[in-house]
Design a protein around this motif. Structure first.
Motif, PDB file in Angstrom:
ATOM      1  N   MET A   1       0.824  -1.191   0.000  1.00  0.00           N
ATOM      2  CA  MET A   1       0.000   0.000   0.000  1.00  0.00           C
ATOM      3  C   MET A   1       0.869   1.256   0.000  1.00  0.00           C
ATOM      4  SD  MET A   1      -3.097   1.037  -0.171  1.00  0.00           S
ATOM      5  CE  MET A   1      -3.968  -0.463   0.112  1.00  0.00           C
TER       6      MET A   1
ATOM      7  N   VAL B   1       1.853   1.901  -3.530  1.00  0.00           N
ATOM      8  CA  VAL B   1       0.673   2.278  -4.322  1.00  0.00           C
ATOM      9  C   VAL B   1       0.332   3.750  -4.112  1.00  0.00           C
ATOM     10  CG1 VAL B   1      -1.832   1.938  -4.538  1.00  0.00           C
ATOM     11  CG2 VAL B   1      -0.308  -0.035  -4.446  1.00  0.00           C
ATOM     12  N   LEU B   2       0.397   4.202  -2.877  1.00  0.00           N
ATOM     13  CA  LEU B   2       0.053   5.585  -2.571  1.00  0.00           C
ATOM     14  C   LEU B   2       1.142   6.570  -2.995  1.00  0.00           C
ATOM     15  CD1 LEU B   2      -1.604   5.034   0.905  1.00  0.00           C
ATOM     16  CD2 LEU B   2      -2.744   5.648  -1.243  1.00  0.00           C
TER      17      LEU B   2
ATOM     18  N   LEU C   1      -8.520   0.884  -3.620  1.00  0.00           N
ATOM     19  CA  LEU C   1      -7.149   0.812  -3.107  1.00  0.00           C
ATOM     20  C   LEU C   1      -6.701  -0.638  -2.889  1.00  0.00           C
ATOM     21  CD1 LEU C   1      -6.925   3.747  -0.563  1.00  0.00           C
ATOM     22  CD2 LEU C   1      -5.416   3.353  -2.505  1.00  0.00           C
ATOM     23  N   LYS C   2      -7.600  -1.465  -2.405  1.00  0.00           N
ATOM     24  CA  LYS C   2      -7.274  -2.882  -2.194  1.00  0.00           C
ATOM     25  C   LYS C   2      -6.919  -3.546  -3.526  1.00  0.00           C
ATOM     26  CE  LYS C   2      -9.129  -7.168  -0.187  1.00  0.00           C
ATOM     27  NZ  LYS C   2      -8.957  -8.070  -1.285  1.00  0.00           N
TER      28      LYS C   2
ATOM     29  N   ALA D   1      -3.540  -2.273  -4.710  1.00  0.00           N
ATOM     30  CA  ALA D   1      -2.427  -2.867  -3.957  1.00  0.00           C
ATOM     31  C   ALA D   1      -2.163  -4.299  -4.420  1.00  0.00           C
ATOM     32  CB  ALA D   1      -2.723  -2.834  -2.463  1.00  0.00           C
ATOM     33  N   GLU D   2      -3.214  -5.040  -4.689  1.00  0.00           N
ATOM     34  CA  GLU D   2      -3.045  -6.425  -5.138  1.00  0.00           C
ATOM     35  C   GLU D   2      -2.370  -6.506  -6.508  1.00  0.00           C
ATOM     36  OE1 GLU D   2      -6.901  -8.267  -2.739  1.00  0.00           O
ATOM     37  OE2 GLU D   2      -7.126  -7.685  -4.850  1.00  0.00           O
TER      38      GLU D   2
ATOM     39  N   TYR E   1      -0.203  -4.126  -7.798  1.00  0.00           N
ATOM     40  CA  TYR E   1       0.969  -3.253  -7.931  1.00  0.00           C
ATOM     41  C   TYR E   1       2.253  -3.989  -8.300  1.00  0.00           C
ATOM     42  CZ  TYR E   1       4.529   0.220  -7.041  1.00  0.00           C
ATOM     43  OH  TYR E   1       5.602   1.061  -7.174  1.00  0.00           O
TER      44      TYR E   1
END
Length: 173
Positions: free
Chosen positions: A1, A4-5, A118-119, A122-123, A125
């Protein structure tokens, strides 16, 4: 995460509300300033932000905090309401004149959707990053990779200390 952010290229892949994202520059290896514009559902006007992002990677715990700043080269723009993020976007003033019931309703619908988005991001990325030209490029982890412009905190100080809203949500309706 955390990646990702931070990854501006990946954000273009998963953030369906992003209209613009510009890296203005960095203050030091753990602080940068950027511009972000997002689309909002009608009848709400689109919002934009100028944010200082600060981060700290302590192995087991990773922190990312945002808050709004002013930047001399990014004044409020016509067609957007300049929103203010007080801290990490969880306490945000969308500005304009929105009734509290509308803000609550949008938050109830929007927040769970963002978490799911977002989930999924993240999966996906790591797979996405491996396919990139430079999969090891992560300046938020490796400061020696920073290629942006170093900026001064003085560029982010509002010398006027007054804010003029260019538009409200009720205009153009």
């Amino acid at each position: 995460m955390f990646d990702v952010l931070h990854d501006p290229d990946y954000r273009k892949e998963w953030d369906e509300h992003m209209m613009a994202s510009i890296e203005i520059g960095f203050l030091n290896p753990n602080n940068d300033v950027g511009y972000y514009a997002l689309s909002c559902p009608a009848p709400v006007k689109n919002r934009d932000f100028v944010l200082q992002r600060s981060w700290l990677d302590m192995d087991e715990e990773k922190l990312i905090l945002n808050h709004s700043v002013n930047h001399k080269d990014y004044p409020a723009k016509k067609g957007y309401i300049r929103a203010i993020s007080y801290l990490t976007g969880f306490v945000t003033d969308p500005r304009g004149k929105l009734p509290p019931w509308l803000v609550n309703k949008v938050t109830q619908k929007f927040a769970p959707k963002v978490v799911k988005q977002l989930k999924r991001a993240a999966e996906g990325y790591e797979c996405w990053k491996r396919r990139q030209e430079n999969p090891l490029l992560k300046p938020w982890i490796y400061p020696e990779q920073m290629q942006g412009t170093k900026i001064s905190i003085m560029d982010c100080v509002d010398s006027d200390a007054t804010h003029i809203e260019l538009e409200t949500d009720e205009e153009n309706q």
